[in-house]
Design an enzyme around this catalytic site. Structure first.
Site, PDB file in Angstrom:
ATOM      1  N   HIS A  47       0.886  -1.283   0.022  1.00 17.64           N
ATOM      2  CA  HIS A  47      -0.010  -0.090  -0.003  1.00 17.64           C
ATOM      3  C   HIS A  47       0.751   1.152  -0.002  1.00 17.64           C
ATOM      4  CE1 HIS A  47      -3.822  -1.983   1.765  1.00 17.64           C
ATOM      5  NE2 HIS A  47      -2.946  -2.836   1.509  1.00 17.64           N
ATOM      6  N   TYR A 215      -5.770  -7.103  -1.796  1.00 20.54           N
ATOM      7  CA  TYR A 215      -5.953  -5.898  -2.738  1.00 20.54           C
ATOM      8  C   TYR A 215      -5.307  -6.143  -4.219  1.00 20.54           C
ATOM      9  CZ  TYR A 215      -1.171  -5.297  -0.750  1.00 20.54           C
ATOM     10  OH  TYR A 215      -0.032  -5.373  -0.090  1.00 20.54           O
TER      11      TYR A 215
END
Length: 382
Positions: A47, A215
């Protein structure tokens, strides 16, 4: 800033690579020593929050990073068993507007490659495993296992949780096994097609003692990555990771929502990593040696900010060296620690507690932070 004054960075991971680019852009003479013979696109995601994207903006890498990554509109937290939503944290356009930059999830190897290519040609040396480091007072001498030597005016230890520089400053001490492991898997898009309607771009599935963060890692969303946190008895074998299996994961996530079960069954290769950390260090620098990132404040990955803290460290250390010049490195190191320790320690504590974004909270203290907008607090001599 004389060209004769040299900075050595030990470790070309995400933090070390950021430090190299930022310091070189600021006009410093920097050489990076990396123990690996080369880097490859290992299967891991990352991230990149708006706080980190602001540093990439300074490096001139924000746009290419945005183009290669996935842009989730929300961080969803869901109950692992029922699937009920625990929080919906707005990202997407909200993040751009409120925090000043995008929120991106991306393949770690792709981002690292972008960073490595931004380091000045010829200044990154591979296959340089540090054997000894001696602060000789007027310079630092580094000796590598291949028999070569180098000298520098200051040395930045960006060499991770097993840092040789940290060991030189504080003595040999193994990191602490946290009692948790992380399973990791990168799933190709064709294995996801039949379940595409239920795989959200950024979602963390939680129960009381374990979780799974999932993700996309590309702009095309043709890779889907998960990393878990699961209790595990004492880690008793060597190496950074071992192979895992669907069977082991299905047992670890027994009773979890059908979407999680489908996800596990979509995997080909799963690895299992021990999560290790350290207690906050009593000092971040001594003499001509200074630490950043995991060498300094390793943390569990549960907040997705470990690399972010290393990159913020790199930006702040560059700021402080620009402020003082390299000859007054002692003041620069004091400034650096004074302006980083509180934030890094807070993120370390919250990350290790594994509470971040489980409920509907405001993450502005993390994402809204701009390392370049902070007024420099004066350093206090150790």
């Amino acid at each position: 800033m004389g060209a004769q004054q040299k900075i050595a960075i030990v470790g070309a991971g995400l933090g070390g690579a950021a430090a190299a680019t930022l310091l070189q852009q600021a006009g410093f003479d920097v050489t990076v020593y990396e123990q690996s013979p080369e880097f490859s696109r290992l299967g891991a995601g990352i991230h990149v929050g708006p706080n980190v994207m602001k540093v990439f903006r300074r490096m001139g890498l924000e746009q290419p990073l945005e183009q290669m990554g996935s842009h989730p509109d929300f961080w969803h937290s869901r109950d692992g068993l029922s699937g009920d939503y625990l929080s919906r944290i707005p990202l997407g356009e909200f993040a751009r507007r409120e925090y000043g930059a995008a929120y991106v999830t991306v393949h770690r190897g792709d981002m690292h490659d972008l960073q490595i290519n931004s380091i000045a040609p010829g200044t990154l040396q591979f296959g340089k495993k540090l054997e000894t480091i001696v602060d000789e007072g007027d310079q630092v001498r580094l000796t590598f296992t291949d028999g070569s030597q180098a000298t520098a005016d200051i040395v930045i230890g960006a060499d991770g949780i097993h840092s040789k520089i940290r060991e030189e400053l504080l003595g040999a001490e193994a990191p602490i096994y946290s009692g948790w492991v992380a399973h990791r898997a990168l799933i190709r898009g064709e294995n996801l097609v039949r379940h595409a309607d239920v795989f959200e771009p950024c979602v963390k599935w939680w129960t009381d003692d374990r979780h799974m963060m999932v993700y996309h890692t590309t702009a095309k969303r043709d890779e889907y990555y998960f990393v878990t946190g699961v209790p595990h008895e004492a880690w008793d074998f060597q190496g950074n990771y071992v192979d895992s299996s669907q069977e082991e994961m299905l047992a670890a996530f027994e009773g979890y929502h059908p979407t999680v079960q489908k996800l596990i069954r979509s995997t080909e290769d799963i690895t299992k990593w021990p999560l290790r950390n350290r207690n906050p260090l009593p000092l971040w620098s001594r003499g001509r040696l200074v630490l950043l990132g995991d060498a300094c404040h390793p943390m569990k990955p549960h907040m997705a900010q470990g690399a972010g803290m290393a990159i913020e460290d790199a930006a702040m250390l560059t700021r402080c060296l620009q402020e003082t010049g390299l000859t007054d490195y002692r003041t620069a190191f004091e400034l650096y620690e004074a302006n980083r320790k509180e934030r890094a320690s807070r993120v370390q504590a919250v990350s290790n507690a594994n509470t971040f974004l489980r409920t509907q909270e405001d993450p502005a203290w993390v994402y809204g932070y701009d390392v370049y907008a902070q007024p420099l607090k004066s350093g206090v001599a150790a």
